[in-house]
Design an enzyme around this catalytic site. Structure first.
Site, PDB file in Angstrom:
ATOM      1  N   SER A 306       0.856  -1.195   0.000  1.00 31.86           N
ATOM      2  CA  SER A 306       0.000   0.000   0.000  1.00 31.86           C
ATOM      3  C   SER A 306       0.886   1.237   0.000  1.00 31.86           C
ATOM      4  O   SER A 306       2.047   1.184   0.403  1.00 31.86           O
ATOM      5  CB  SER A 306      -0.902   0.007   1.235  1.00 31.86           C
ATOM      6  OG  SER A 306      -0.145   0.243   2.415  1.00 31.86           O
ATOM      7  N   ASP A 307       0.342   2.355  -0.445  1.00 30.81           N
ATOM      8  CA  ASP A 307       1.050   3.617  -0.258  1.00 30.81           C
ATOM      9  C   ASP A 307       0.843   4.055   1.195  1.00 30.81           C
ATOM     10  O   ASP A 307       0.050   3.467   1.939  1.00 30.81           O
ATOM     11  CB  ASP A 307       0.546   4.668  -1.239  1.00 30.81           C
ATOM     12  CG  ASP A 307       1.585   5.739  -1.531  1.00 30.81           C
ATOM     13  OD1 ASP A 307       2.531   5.888  -0.733  1.00 30.81           O
ATOM     14  OD2 ASP A 307       1.460   6.428  -2.556  1.00 30.81           O
ATOM     15  N   TYR A 308       1.533   5.074   1.583  1.00 31.06           N
ATOM     16  CA  TYR A 308       1.629   5.546   2.962  1.00 31.06           C
ATOM     17  C   TYR A 308       0.247   5.712   3.604  1.00 31.06           C
ATOM     18  O   TYR A 308      -0.500   6.630   3.254  1.00 31.06           O
ATOM     19  CB  TYR A 308       2.379   6.874   2.948  1.00 31.06           C
ATOM     20  CG  TYR A 308       2.900   7.383   4.253  1.00 31.06           C
ATOM     21  CD1 TYR A 308       4.245   7.270   4.578  1.00 31.06           C
ATOM     22  CD2 TYR A 308       2.067   8.014   5.157  1.00 31.06           C
ATOM     23  CE1 TYR A 308       4.748   7.767   5.769  1.00 31.06           C
ATOM     24  CE2 TYR A 308       2.546   8.515   6.351  1.00 31.06           C
ATOM     25  CZ  TYR A 308       3.881   8.383   6.661  1.00 31.06           C
ATOM     26  OH  TYR A 308       4.364   8.887   7.839  1.00 31.06           O
TER      27      TYR A 308
END
Length: 765
Positions: A306-308
């Site tokens: 996932s992104d941040y």
């Protein structure tokens, strides 16, 4: 404050950790030979997984920002307290982390890895990641600038050097390349990708993956590459970062998905999910996207991160009830690893015990992560890339600096040069004016974690070196980026009046471009525009030097200047490269990978738009035709546009046949002649238009391009070959098809130029 020095004792402990690792059960398991996973076989990884607790499995699927950040990362991800880093080491020892990102180089990595390899139960090596976007210590042009080179081999070489430097500082994995198609210039992350065109995006995606990953991921100068952001992040509504995306599946498949697929076909080891939703479903919770398309249709074998905090953000978006629900949705959708939110570490074990997530699926995700760690050689040697001496020895080497200068030269686009104002004579009296003359600021560009603007060559330094002993250069800031300076305009006007020529350095700051930097009005800020108008009133010839991370709508004195260079954010050798072009040491060869509009309100604008049933014919606006009140539906400077110091003329178009058989190929050619007095590098672009189809087609679509070097007076023939596959599009059933019929074809210098034009017919099968 935690000491950031590595003592002799620490280094010795690192050696002790290696000995502990070599004797550990994990080492014994994973040093078995295998052809598919480096030294670790699937069977040996499965043995490790059987020995892991659910909490340890969740830890292998949890990535966190380093509590001891490096460079700008310290500001981006500051430790929450003085004990942040020691606490993070203990989390790693307890198996709660798979690794960290954006840490403080080899010093940080050594402390963490030696702790894990000597004290943890499973002794599974940590992986160290970073945002190595357009360079590590040596900074290259931002992605969209480098794409202006129309030279994918250049992008492969810069990614190779970035990997060499980053791997030397203990980094195993980069969150790059960003391959999102960017067709709305209000979106700040335009700077990170390759622009608006599908073919250009695909070719550069593959090149950058190959550069980062090198010949073998196990080599100590290679990084795992990450294709991001999956998917269609560049289509965010209103160009607003993190906003929803609402696309037809046809447009998604035909335009936005293709660069991701190209990067995966080139071997990208990881994929990062995007922040946006698509048609109401967040990417982090989209099973169709992450599992059915990415894994099922495309056969992707790596892992998805996932992104941040992207998984956790499904709560605020209204798709998940709470953190536990977010973890369940994201994991079942196909996201293997959670970045920064901590929801997997917190909730996956409980979700498995409650029967809501199958443990076999958790095992499969852990297997993918361990296979990636094996592929980069961490099970053979956990300290493979961690070497304090190597980190310094690999930083900013002469060949890297030379490449930074070359890439910056090739990224610059000359969009205007009335009266052949450029190149300049080095003996001229030059007034360098504008906020971009400041040293140590706004040179490298956004998304630079480890580079230092203080090490970059600024514009005054580059120009002064070029004219040394010949002409003269006065430097006057004139205004700030967003605010006027007291007495700034008066000083700039005075400097301009004494000069032969003005170099007006204006544009965006680093903070005006990049993530979370969407703009409603993509013009030069008013303070700089006012400066430009005042300087123009002196009557002195002006060369505008734009510093930008997106296409801009140019106005007034800036738009009307006789010469304009688009220089993006060029990185370490910015000043030298710009001077090289200004004074003709190197001819301009860049072409625009994005269209510059007449007005901000045209966004989203891109050359491959549809005609509509009421297209405005050539000429002025007509009533009840497709145009705005203020301007036509076209670009000020279109995709592919760029001038040289030569004069390149296109001959007539030649076709191998006017009727292309269903299973045949068509050769299209023309002759390019340089009628100028200087050498030129031309980028010949092949465009097609399907006149009648079951799905309406864009007015033009680029299918290929060639860079051609031409000496003064020289002619060369360029040839392109089309097959039926090059004429395909996504049909009514969302499958790729070709249809017989008539096609227009151009070999042209831009998406709006005629160049050499012709037509052909694709015959039925």
């Amino acid at each position: 404050m935690l000491s950031q020095k590595i003592s002799r004792r620490a280094a010795m402990l690192g050696g002790g950790a290696i000995l502990a690792w070599s004797a550990s059960p994990a080492s014994a398991f994973l040093q078995k030979a295998a052809a598919t996973m480096g030294r670790a076989t699937r069977a040996s990884i499965d043995e490790l997984i059987k020995r892991m607790t659910l909490e340890e499995k969740a830890g292998q699927l949890t990535l966190m920002a380093s509590a001891w950040g490096g460079g700008i990362a310290t500001a981006l991800n500051p430790p929450t307290e003085n004990q942040g880093f020691p606490k993070q080491i203990e989390d790693a020892v307890q198996g709660k982390l798979t690794g960290v990102f954006n840490g403080n180089g080899a010093a940080m990595a050594l402390q963490m890895q030696r702790a894990v390899m000597s004290r943890s139960r499973m002794k599974i090596p940590l992986i160290f990641a970073a945002d190595v976007i357009h360079g590590h210590r040596t900074i290259f042009p931002v992605g969209v600038g480098e794409a202006a080179s129309f030279e994918p081999s250049l992008a492969e070489r810069t990614a190779r050097v970035a990997a060499f430097e980053a791997a030397g500082s203990g980094i195993d994995w980069t969150f790059a390349p960003m391959v999102d198609i960017s067709r709305d210039q209000r979106w700040g992350r335009t700077m990170e990708g390759s622009g608006e065109d599908v073919i250009l995006g695909m070719i550069f995606a593959a090149a950058r993956v190959k550069g980062f990953q090198g010949r073998s991921l196990a080599d100590d100068d290679c990084l795992l590459a990450t294709i991001k952001h999956f998917a269609a992040y560049g289509a965010a509504e209103s160009g607003l970062d993190y906003n929803p995306v609402d696309l037809s599946e046809r447009t998604l498949r035909e335009v936005y998905l293709r660069p991701y697929k190209a990067g995966i076909d080139a071997g990208a080891a990881t994929v990062m999910s995007s922040f946006n939703e698509i048609s109401g479903i967040p990417a982090n919770g989209n099973h169709w996207l992450q599992t059915e398309v990415l894994r099922g249709e495309w056969g992707f074998k790596g892992f998805i991160v996932s992104d941040y905090t992207g998984d956790e953000e499904m709560i605020v978006a209204g798709y998940a009830a709470d953190r536990r629900d977010a973890a369940r949705i994201a994991f079942l959708a196909g996201v293997d690893m959670s970045m920064q939110s901590g929801v997997y570490a917190e909730h996956l074990p409980g979700l498995v015990r409650d029967g809501l997530v199958p443990e076999a699926k958790v095992d499969e995700s852990v297997r993918r992560v361990l296979a990636a760690k094996s592929a980069v050689g961490l099970f053979d040697d956990p300290f493979r890339r961690i070497d304090l001496q190597r980190e310094k020895a690999r930083s900013r080497l002469p060949n890297a600096i030379a490449l930074a200068r070359e890439s910056a030269q090739k990224s610059i686009v000359m969009v205007k040069n009335e009266g052949n104002l450029l190149p300049l004579s080095p003996s001229a009296k030059i007034a360098l004016i504008g906020p971009m003359v400041r040293s140590g600021a706004d040179i490298n560009g956004p998304w630079v974690v480890y580079g230092d603007n203080a090490q970059a060559v600024d514009l005054p330094a580059g120009i002064r070196e070029a004219v040394k002993g010949k002409g003269s250069v006065t430097v006057t800031q004139g205004s700030g980026i967003d605010q006027p300076l007291n007495g700034g305009i008066a000083a700039a006007v005075a400097a301009a009046r004494k000069a032969d020529v003005v170099l007006l350095a204006v544009g965006e700051s680093e903070r005006m471009s990049g993530e979370a930097q969407s703009r409603t009005d993509i013009t030069i800020p008013p303070a700089q525009q006012e400066l430009a108008e005042a300087v123009a009133r002196t009557g002195k010839p002006i060369v505008v030097i734009l510093r930008n991370g997106r296409a801009l709508a140019l106005k007034g004195a800036i738009k009307n200047a006789p010469a304009i260079l688009v220089t993006w954010f060029l990185g370490s050798e910015s000043g030298h490269a710009t001077a090289d072009i200004l004074f003709g040491k190197v001819g301009p060869s860049g072409r625009l990978p994005i269209s510059f509009p007449h007005e901000s309100g045209q966004q989203p604008y891109y050359y491959a738009h549809k005609a509509t049933g009421r297209a405005n014919p050539p000429g002025p606006p007509q009533e009840y035709k497709t145009h705005f009140r203020e301007t036509l539906n076209e670009a000020l400077y279109p995709f592919g546009h760029g001038l040289t110091y030569g004069v390149v003329v296109y001959g007539s178009l030649a076709l191998s046949t006017p009727r292309m058989g269903w299973d045949d190929k068509l050769t299209i050619s023309t002759t390019l002649t340089n009628r100028g007095k200087r050498a030129a590098t031309e980028v010949a672009q092949l465009y097609i238009h399907d006149r009648v189809a079951s799905i309406t087609r864009p007015v033009r679509e680029m299918r290929a391009f060639q860079k051609v070097d031409l000496a003064p007076g020289e002619s060369k023939t360029v040839r392109f070959v089309l097959s039926r596959r090059d004429l395909e599009f996504v049909g009514v059933n969302n499958r790729w098809i070709a249809e017989p019929g008539a096609f227009d074809v151009w070999i042209a210098p831009s998406a709006q130029a005629e160049g050499a034009r012709g037509s052909f017919v694709l015959a039925a099968a």
